[in-house]
Scaffold this motif. Structure first.
Motif, mmCIF file in Angstrom:
data_model
loop_
_atom_site.group_PDB
_atom_site.id
_atom_site.type_symbol
_atom_site.label_atom_id
_atom_site.label_comp_id
_atom_site.label_asym_id
_atom_site.label_seq_id
_atom_site.Cartn_x
_atom_site.Cartn_y
_atom_site.Cartn_z
ATOM 1 N N SER A 199 71.250 97.914 113.668
ATOM 2 C CA SER A 199 70.874 98.280 114.990
ATOM 3 C C SER A 199 70.482 97.140 115.572
ATOM 4 N N GLN A 200 69.829 96.394 114.660
ATOM 5 C CA GLN A 200 69.173 95.129 115.227
ATOM 6 C C GLN A 200 70.306 93.931 115.374
ATOM 7 N N LEU A 201 71.599 94.146 114.774
ATOM 8 C CA LEU A 201 72.438 93.037 114.927
ATOM 9 C C LEU A 201 73.221 93.079 116.680
ATOM 10 N N THR A 202 72.808 94.537 117.016
ATOM 11 C CA THR A 202 73.488 94.837 118.338
ATOM 12 C C THR A 202 72.548 94.246 119.425
ATOM 13 N N GLN A 203 71.344 93.832 119.009
ATOM 14 C CA GLN A 203 70.286 93.550 120.139
ATOM 15 C C GLN A 203 70.697 92.239 120.669
ATOM 16 N N PRO A 204 70.543 91.985 122.112
ATOM 17 C CA PRO A 204 70.780 90.688 122.837
ATOM 18 C C PRO A 204 69.914 89.692 122.488
ATOM 19 N N ASP A 205 69.263 89.480 121.266
ATOM 20 C CA ASP A 205 68.268 88.481 120.945
ATOM 21 C C ASP A 205 68.634 87.644 119.836
ATOM 22 N N ASN A 206 68.922 86.435 120.025
ATOM 23 C CA ASN A 206 69.401 85.707 118.879
ATOM 24 C C ASN A 206 68.269 85.654 117.689
ATOM 25 N N ALA A 207 67.007 85.632 117.820
ATOM 26 C CA ALA A 207 66.190 85.468 116.611
ATOM 27 C C ALA A 207 66.245 86.779 116.051
ATOM 28 N N VAL A 208 66.162 87.908 116.665
ATOM 29 C CA VAL A 208 66.401 89.215 116.197
ATOM 30 C C VAL A 208 67.844 89.355 115.006
ATOM 31 N N ILE A 209 68.787 88.924 115.798
ATOM 32 C CA ILE A 209 70.125 88.681 115.020
ATOM 33 C C ILE A 209 70.035 87.745 113.663
ATOM 34 N N GLN A 210 69.201 86.748 113.837
ATOM 35 C CA GLN A 210 69.374 85.828 112.869
ATOM 36 C C GLN A 210 68.356 86.489 111.478
ATOM 37 N N GLN A 211 67.474 87.313 111.887
ATOM 38 C CA GLN A 211 66.626 87.790 111.021
ATOM 39 C C GLN A 211 67.336 88.796 110.316
ATOM 40 N N ALA A 212 67.950 89.668 110.929
ATOM 41 C CA ALA A 212 68.792 90.769 110.377
ATOM 42 C C ALA A 212 69.917 90.412 109.578
ATOM 43 N N THR A 213 70.521 89.236 109.826
ATOM 44 C CA THR A 213 71.651 88.719 109.244
ATOM 45 C C THR A 213 71.088 88.290 107.805
ATOM 46 N N ALA A 214 69.567 87.728 107.549
ATOM 47 C CA ALA A 214 69.159 87.269 106.688
ATOM 48 C C ALA A 214 68.904 88.216 105.847
#
Length: 1089
Positions: free
Chosen positions: A10-25
């Motif tokens: 669900s974090q990957l769908t957020q419009p926030d790059n920092a959140v997405i990067q963290q979720a990807t890791a």
């Protein structure tokens, strides 16, 4: 684990790059745990958020696609169950779509038979009474079959029965759509047992498509690919339904309420059909209905306030994005011209075209001109010989039309005529050049789009002129171009001028020398610039530089050759651009013709770049049906040693698993062109640099050989051409250095290349490629001669292949079809293909002893002679006579040739005699050459026919007006004299012969004529001296010129010296009657030789 996984997704769908990067890791970390598979399954079936369910399905699919072998058997089995369960309970279409793609990837690893539950689900759902279930079942079916059509083969008959039912379900368009997609995927794999079933579906398929068009035009457009697929792989399925398909496509193609893309699809389908089955289209009387229907499309006015794409001011002029219905209508006519007999086509087409040209409506006038323009390539002979002056007049008049749209179309038509209607169109130089120069001088330079069209016409027209024809216009032309290079604000105008200078150079050759310094300075300036906006100007500058290298003369260009190579290398080192690289390849091959030594030090660098271009997959775009974000998540840094090789490079892994996941491939044109030019250049450089290229020959050959199956036909054609050049290069090295190793290398090459050529001629579908292969094979046979026939069966294989082309038995000739062929009428390009094959016959005749070739020649001759009938086209009659002449000429110099020619004389004499009386000058010319060659080849055996031949020739000499025919008459008489001097009444023949000298057009025959004079001088000096005045006058015009080769220069100079020594009074008398200029030339030439 599944809760935290859902959290991450669900974090990957957020419009926030920092959140997405963290979720990807975090996700990368999670992927290292084998429990990821059951966890993803849980999220995929249990999450309340459809977007997350879809993400989980996509993740699983990436995992399965690349790491199926690593998934434990228990996990595999549970995954199979879960996917189907998720699929049946899922209500969101996007998630179902992803689940069906996941199933498709699993089927690839598991095969349908190892997954009975899948087959069961498909069976139930597709036959369900609930329309929604059927739709969903067909979605799943289309995905699993598309990804893996072959393992489903055992179920094809059953599937086709199902489709018969589904296609009747006209109120369920989505079901129709998935059904047709599945059918499309299966087509390439269907065997003969399914043919009849497939055939019976076509009528329902057409009805279903009509309903689908009403429901969803985008889906209908995609579904219409079923016709392309059927034509590609099994055209026999649709032959019985061709009329219905054509009428359906015409209906769609002309319906202006439909989207352009759908109309384009339908019209392209008609063009494709004509390419594959032109005879059937004619036989079913579809030509007229097609033309009547597409003409209104071709001449339609655009919507109010809009312009056709090619008339918009910012049109690039390269016609790339003009995929619109009007463009397709023109393409259909273009395809007809290339694939139908001109007589049949013009009978229906000309009334429509003339009506358009005479119309008040400018768009109809434009349509008429566009139609003439696209006919030029395919029906060149027909237009050149039957209607050139009238169509040229029409086009030239259009340049003064009040409407720019019409003038633009006129310029395009003139450009097309200039390219395809040679050499006749150049004879109108006196009218067309002033017209074009006048037009250019009145242009508004700001309208760059229209200026581009005017340059196109001018350039194509100039390019094919002879030096003498362009000479009067050179000062004006070069002033215009040089001032554009120095002053134009607009880079596009500079680019057009640079391109035009290339065209001028092609015509003017060494006449351009005075303008060379300023041109070179400008080009060098462009080529050393580094800014992005200069790119296309640089590309053009390289092209023009290559033309100059080939045309301006070695002494002028050689001093610059090394610098040019360096310029090219510097450019490709600093700029990564396929067009620019491609033009450097052409520059290197042009330089190799002038000074090959300049390339030698750089061959490593040059071949490396070109071979990389051939290997590269750059510019090949795979269309993944995937949200790109997920691709990043699967780069999975596996540390498992044992599976290192199973690593992550998608393409290295298992290429076949990736292809079907991909919605399609496109290759950017620039990369295709680069591969094509790399092949062409490697071949030419290999031949011109000879021994220096040896270290690179094998690697170049291997890489080029791999291109023979490249999807794009231009690349295939270039690859075959290069393979031929490599053989010629190796043969040249053998001649210069005849070691055993060199000889074996040549045989090894020939043993790969010639069988490959023959196989391609038989099986390749593209006619252009087959012509290229025949041309390449002919050049190999011409160079290598006897070397090419060391393999015992080779002569027979080549002869039989030529025979198959002459009998229209190959795949690209729609061979093996059941249509009775209308022998005398065929498309010009089909005739041209046969000409390329026929040109091989004299080459075979000159490469092996005559008695060895005789049985094959007997087989081939009737096929050549059948084209000499008066009902055949001029091109066919000319080809027939020319080939017979060349065969006889080949027999002159091979062992046993005289006997074979003698045995053929009774069959050939009447055919050649009839040809000498033909109404067409080219046919007469070739027939005269043939008779002369018969006398020379057969020797004493044909002495009894001399009286007939001589009376025929003397009648022709009196009334013939064509200078080439007169030249060949002189040469034929000389061949008769040299072959049997006693059988010719020299007192009458010789003065008439000498009176026609010097030759005006066919300079190659100077060798024959002056050898004969020298022979006669030793045989009866008094006779020759009696004609000393005209002989000396003729000699003064040819000695010391390019019209004689070195050997003939020598022969003639010796004859002149004989005259000075033994008949000095007569010689002096003859010389003093010449103009002073000729006297000076003669004495200079005699002194020089």
């Amino acid at each position: 684990m599944s809760e935290e996984l859902e959290q991450i997704l669900s974090q990957l769908t957020q419009p926030d790059n920092a959140v997405i990067q963290q979720a990807t890791a975090q996700l990368k970390q999670a992927f290292k745990d084998p429990a990821i598979i059951p966890a993803l399954c849980a999220v995929m079936t249990g999450s309340q958020n459809p977007q997350i369910r879809q993400s989980a399905a996509v993740m699983l699919r990436m995992r399965v696609k690349k790491h199926w072998k690593k998934i434990s058997p228990d996990h595999r089995e549970s995954l199979k169950a879960v996917v189907l369960q998720a699929f049946t309970q899922e209500s969101e279409h996007t998630v179902r779509h992803s689940l069906s793609q996941l199933s498709a990837v699993m089927v690839k690893h598991e095969t349908p038979d190892r997954w009975p539950a899948l087959l069961q689900l498909l069976n139930q759902s597709t036959k369900s009474n609930n329309p929604q279930d059927r739709q969903v079942g067909l979605l799943l079916l289309s995905k699993v079959v598309e990804s893996n059509p072959e393992p489903f083969k055992p179920h094809y008959c059953q599937l086709l029965q199902l489709f018969g039912t589904v296609l009747q379900d006209l109120n369920n368009p989505t079901a129709l759509y998935y059904c047709i997609l599945t059918l499309t995927a299966m087509t390439a794999y269907t065997g003969s047992e399914e043919m009849n079933q497939m055939r019976s579906l076509i009528p329902s398929l057409i009805v279903a498509l009509k309903h689908l068009i009403k429901a969803d035009q985008d889906q209908a457009s995609e579904a219409m690919e079923v016709f392309d697929e059927l034509m590609e792989s099994e055209v026999s399925i649709i032959v019985p339904h061709i009329a219905d398909i054509v009428h359906f496509c015409l209906e769609v193609g002309t319906d202006t309420t439909l989207s352009d893309s759908l109309r384009v699809k339908a019209l392209s389908c008609i063009a494709f059909l004509i390419r594959l089955k032109s005879k059937t289209v004619l036989k079913q009387k579809l030509l007229n209905p097609i033309l009547q229907t597409i003409f209104p499309v071709l001449s339609a006015a655009p919507p109010p306030g809009e312009e056709d794409p090619e008339d918009e001011e910012d049109d690039s002029g390269d016609g790339t994005d003009n995929e619109n219905p009007k463009h397709c209508a023109a393409q259909i006519i273009d395809t007809m011209a290339l694939h139908m007999p001109p007589e049949k086509l013009f009978q229906h087409l000309m009334p429509l075209t003339q009506a358009c040209l005479a119309s008040e409506n400018p768009y109809e006038r434009k349509g008429g001109l566009m139609c003439l323009a696209v006919l030029a390539e395919g029906c060149a002979d027909h237009i050149r010989t039957k209607m050139l002056s009238s169509v040229l007049q029409t086009v030239c008049q259009s340049l003064s039309d009040s409407n720019q749209v019409v003038r633009s179309a006129g310029l395009f038509a003139l450009g097309q005529f200039s390219e395809y209607l040679q050499p006749e169109v150049s004879k109108y130089c006196g009218e067309i050049m002033p017209l074009l120069l006048g037009y250019m001088s009145c242009l508004n330079q700001a309208k760059v789009g229209h200026v581009t069209k005017a340059f196109y016409a001018l350039e194509n027209f100039m390019e094919n002129l002879a030096g003498a024809e362009i000479a009067p216009y050179l000062p004006t032309l070069m002033d215009t171009m040089l001032s554009a290079l120095n002053n134009a604000e607009n880079l596009k105008i500079k680019e057009l001028a640079v391109s035009a200078i290339g065209a001028i150079a092609n015509a003017a050759k060494e006449l351009l020398v005075p303008y060379f310094p300023p041109v070179i300075e400008s080009l060098k300036g462009f080529l050393t610039a580094t800014t992005e906006e200069m790119r296309s100007l640089q590309t053009q500058a390289l092209d023009t530089l290559s033309v100059l290298a080939r045309t301006i003369g070695n002494d002028v260009f050689s001093p610059l050759a090394a610098e040019c190579v360096q310029l090219g290398l510097n450019l490709t080192d600093t700029i990564d651009d396929p067009d620019l690289r491609r033009c450097t390849y052409s520059l290197y091959s042009a330089v190799s013709t002038v000074s090959p030594d300049c390339l030698t030090p750089h061959l490593t660098a040059i071949t490396t770049v070109m071979l990389l271009a051939l290997k590269s997959n750059e510019g090949v775009m795979a269309h993944l049906e995937e949200d790109k974000t997920f691709v990043l998540l699967d780069d999975d840094d596996d540390d498992d040693e044992e599976d290192e090789k199973d690593g992550d490079a998608i393409l290295e892994d298992e290429p076949e698993t990736d292809i079907h996941d991909v919605a399609g491939f496109t290759v950017e044109n620039a990369y295709i062109d680069e591969k094509e030019d790399a092949c062409d250049s490697l071949g030419e450089i290999a031949f011109n640099t000879g021994a220096a290229f040896q270290p690179f020959l094998e690697s170049s050959f291997q890489q080029v050989y791999e291109m023979k199956d490249f999807p794009h036909e231009d690349v295939r054609r270039a690859a075959f051409g290069a393979m031929g050049q490599f053989c010629r290069a190796q043969h040249k090295v053998c001649k210069e250095n005849p070691t055993e190793a060199n000889h074996q290398a040549l045989q090894k090459l020939l043993d790969v290349v010639l069988p490959c050529f023959l196989e391609t001629v038989r099986t390749e579908r593209e006619r252009q490629v087959v012509m290229g292969v025949l041309e390449a094979m002919n050049s190999v046979l011409k160079s290598c001669q006897g070397e090419a026939f060391k393999s015992p069966a080779r002569l027979e294989e080549i002869s039989h292949t030529i025979r198959d082309v002459l009998k229209k038995k190959t795949v690209c000739q729609d061979g093996g079809g059941d249509e009775a062929d209308d022998e005398d009428q065929q498309a010009e390009y089909d005739a041209m293909l046969q000409e390329f094959a026929g040109e091989g016959i004299p080459l075979l005749a000159s490469a092996v002893p005559a008695d060895t070739f005789a049985p094959f020649l007997n087989d081939l001759l009737p096929l050549i002679m059948s084209k000499a009938k008066s009902s055949c086209t001029v091109a066919d009659r000319s080809f027939s006579m020319g080939t017979l002449g060349e065969i006889l000429q080949a027999l002159v110099s091979v062992s046993g040739g005289r006997g074979v020619a003698g045995r053929l004389s009774n069959r050939l004499l009447p055919v050649l005699v009839a040809g000498v009386r033909d109404s067409d000058a080219e046919v007469r010319n070739n027939s005269v050459f043939g008779l002369g060659s018969l006398a020379q080849a057969a020797g004493p055996i044909v002495v009894s026919d001399y009286p007939v031949m001589l009376s025929l020739f003397s009648n022709l000499l009196v009334k013939e007006s064509d200078s080439r025919v007169i030249d060949n008459l002189c040469a034929a008489l000389c061949r008769m004299i040299m072959s049997n001097v006693e059988a010719v009444p020299l007192e009458q023949v010789f003065p008439a012969l000498v009176e026609r000298l010097p030759l005006k057009e066919d300079m190659e025959e100077n060798k024959t004529v002056y050898s004969c004079l020298a022979m006669l001088y030793t045989h009866s000096p008094a006779l020759v001296v009696s004609q000393i005045k005209p002989i000396v006058a003729a000699s003064s015009q040819v000695l010391g010129t390019k019209d004689l080769d070195a050997e003939t220069q020598n022969t003639l100079a010796m004859l002149m010296r004989e005259f000075t020594q033994r008949h000095s009074a007569e010689f002096q008398g003859a010389v003093t009657s010449l103009p002073a200029e000729q006297q000076a030339k003669l004495s200079a030439a005699m002194a020089a030789s």
